[in-house]
Design an enzyme around this catalytic site. Structure first.
Site, mmCIF file in Angstrom:
data_model
loop_
_atom_site.group_PDB
_atom_site.id
_atom_site.type_symbol
_atom_site.label_atom_id
_atom_site.label_comp_id
_atom_site.label_asym_id
_atom_site.label_seq_id
_atom_site.Cartn_x
_atom_site.Cartn_y
_atom_site.Cartn_z
ATOM 1 N N ARG A 135 5.166 -8.170 52.932
ATOM 2 C CA ARG A 135 5.695 -9.500 53.240
ATOM 3 C C ARG A 135 5.612 -10.354 51.991
ATOM 4 O O ARG A 135 4.540 -10.520 51.419
ATOM 5 C CB ARG A 135 4.835 -10.167 54.321
ATOM 6 C CG ARG A 135 5.244 -9.852 55.685
ATOM 7 C CD ARG A 135 4.743 -10.801 56.734
ATOM 8 N NE ARG A 135 3.529 -11.567 56.496
ATOM 9 C CZ ARG A 135 2.993 -12.359 57.403
ATOM 10 N NH1 ARG A 135 3.568 -12.498 58.580
ATOM 11 N NH2 ARG A 135 1.897 -13.020 57.165
ATOM 12 N N THR A 169 8.185 -16.409 51.247
ATOM 13 C CA THR A 169 9.205 -16.438 52.322
ATOM 14 C C THR A 169 8.699 -15.814 53.622
ATOM 15 O O THR A 169 9.262 -16.052 54.684
ATOM 16 C CB THR A 169 10.462 -15.662 51.910
ATOM 17 O OG1 THR A 169 10.109 -14.268 51.787
ATOM 18 C CG2 THR A 169 11.023 -16.167 50.595
ATOM 19 N N ASP A 211 -6.190 -9.937 57.845
ATOM 20 C CA ASP A 211 -5.264 -9.107 57.065
ATOM 21 C C ASP A 211 -5.639 -7.643 57.278
ATOM 22 O O ASP A 211 -6.659 -7.163 56.772
ATOM 23 C CB ASP A 211 -5.358 -9.487 55.579
ATOM 24 C CG ASP A 211 -4.284 -8.771 54.761
ATOM 25 O OD1 ASP A 211 -4.167 -7.522 54.880
ATOM 26 O OD2 ASP A 211 -3.558 -9.439 54.018
ATOM 27 N N ASP A 220 -6.088 -5.337 54.097
ATOM 28 C CA ASP A 220 -7.321 -5.635 53.354
ATOM 29 C C ASP A 220 -8.547 -5.153 54.115
ATOM 30 O O ASP A 220 -9.480 -4.602 53.522
ATOM 31 C CB ASP A 220 -7.428 -7.146 53.108
ATOM 32 C CG ASP A 220 -6.521 -7.605 51.975
ATOM 33 O OD1 ASP A 220 -5.975 -6.741 51.253
ATOM 34 O OD2 ASP A 220 -6.345 -8.827 51.822
HETATM 35 C C1 PRP Z 1 1.319 -6.731 57.101
HETATM 36 C C2 PRP Z 1 1.309 -5.820 58.303
HETATM 37 C C3 PRP Z 1 2.773 -5.708 58.635
HETATM 38 C C4 PRP Z 1 3.282 -7.068 58.286
HETATM 39 C C5 PRP Z 1 3.418 -7.854 59.561
HETATM 40 O O1 PRP Z 1 1.624 -6.021 55.967
HETATM 41 O O2 PRP Z 1 0.681 -4.602 58.067
HETATM 42 O O3 PRP Z 1 3.439 -4.702 57.893
HETATM 43 O O4 PRP Z 1 2.327 -7.682 57.436
HETATM 44 O O5 PRP Z 1 4.030 -9.058 59.326
HETATM 45 P P1 PRP Z 1 5.483 -9.425 59.885
HETATM 46 O O6 PRP Z 1 5.551 -8.940 61.294
HETATM 47 O O7 PRP Z 1 5.497 -10.920 59.761
HETATM 48 O O8 PRP Z 1 6.490 -8.781 58.988
HETATM 49 P P2 PRP Z 1 1.530 -6.700 54.510
HETATM 50 O O9 PRP Z 1 2.834 -7.316 54.139
HETATM 51 O O10 PRP Z 1 0.346 -7.600 54.441
HETATM 52 O O11 PRP Z 1 1.372 -5.449 53.564
HETATM 53 P P3 PRP Z 1 0.180 -4.375 53.455
HETATM 54 O O12 PRP Z 1 0.260 -3.494 54.671
HETATM 55 O O13 PRP Z 1 0.537 -3.649 52.214
HETATM 56 O O14 PRP Z 1 -1.132 -5.087 53.370
HETATM 57 N N1 URA Z 2 -0.307 -9.243 58.375
HETATM 58 C C1 URA Z 2 -1.597 -9.047 58.703
HETATM 59 O O1 URA Z 2 -2.262 -8.162 58.141
HETATM 60 N N2 URA Z 2 -2.136 -9.828 59.636
HETATM 61 C C2 URA Z 2 -1.446 -10.793 60.263
HETATM 62 O O2 URA Z 2 -2.010 -11.491 61.120
HETATM 63 C C3 URA Z 2 -0.100 -10.987 59.915
HETATM 64 C C4 URA Z 2 0.454 -10.187 58.967
#
Ligand code: PRP
Ligand code: URA
Length: 206
Positions: free
Chosen positions: A101, A105, A197, A200
């Site tokens: 994400r 944005t 998160d 993380d």
């Molecule tokens: C997080 C999560 C989803 C997304 C959800 O990933 O694992 O993929 O955000 O958000 P959305 O429904 O608003 O799109 P992130 O972008 O943090 O990446 P990561 O898995 O690499 O930490």
């Molecule tokens: N991505 C995450 O890891 N947690 C949230 O709550 C939303 C997006």
């Protein structure tokens, strides 16, 4: 269509994984266990074929899964759910979609895609612990449909009404399974109360 898995065993583990005091080792173990339970429910109507099995005593009419299963973790946090579904269906194929994400944005950015051809004709199970705005899940489904996928199921750990609505608007044929439908999103588009998160917490990067 969506379903919240309210079984006490799932809800107990959800209480543990949400806890801010849960460290990354336990978080990973819980993500695996919760995923196994949710997928067990999500696959309850999968098609089976009848087979004869010779036991030491006679012939048993049995049933085996009659689908190509393709699991698609959304990188990176979806990786934390992979062991759970592979322990349920070890013969699954695995395809990868890399999305993050954008911090400003909040919209998904695609950086990787590697899918087996069986997404066309098979049952595709998209796994990602968090379905927040729904942008990442919709983008993953768009990629799968562009490859010919017709049967798609989404399995997440926590979601919220906004995310469900976005997926349902874009892809009304896709079923969503979650351990919890939380109340909504905060100003940073994090699920509230959620679990923070997920990437993380899974990988110890915070
Ligand atoms: C997080 C999560 C989803 C997304 C959800 O990933 O694992 O993929 O955000 O958000 P959305 O429904 O608003 O799109 P992130 O972008 O943090 O990446 P990561 O898995 O690499 O930490
Ligand atoms: N991505 C995450 O890891 N947690 C949230 O709550 C939303 C997006």
């Amino acid at each position: 269509m969506y379903e919240e898995i309210t079984h006490p065993c799932v809800q107990h583990k959800l209480a543990l994984i949400r806890d801010i005091k849960t460290g990354h080792k336990e978080f990973r173990e819980l993500a695996t266990e919760i995923t196994m339970f949710i997928c067990y429910e999500a696959l309850k109507n999968i098609s089976v074929k009848e087979v004869d099995v010779e036991t030491p005593v006679g012939t048993a009419k049995c049933h085996k899964i009659n689908e190509d299963i393709v699991v698609i973790p959304i990188l990176r946090a979806g990786i934390g759910m992979l062991d759970g579904i592979l322990s349920l269906i070890p013969s699954s194929r695995v395809g990868f979609v890399g999305l993050y994400r954008d911090e400003v944005t909040k919209e998904p950015v695609t950086y990787y895609e590697r899918l087996p051809p069986q997404v066309e004709g098979g049952v595709c199970i998209v796994i990602d612990p968090m379905l927040a705005t729904g942008g990442s899940t919709v983008a993953a489904i768009d990629l799968l449909k562009a490859q010919g996928a017709q049967q798609i199921v989404v399995v997440c750990i926590v979601t919220c009404p906004e995310g469900i609505q976005r997926v349902e608007n874009a892809h009304p044929d896709v079923r969503i399974y979650a351990a919890s439908i939380d109340s909504g999103l905060d100003e940073k588009k994090y699920i509230v109360p959620g679990l923070g998160d997920a990437g993380d917490r899974l990988f110890g990067t915070s």
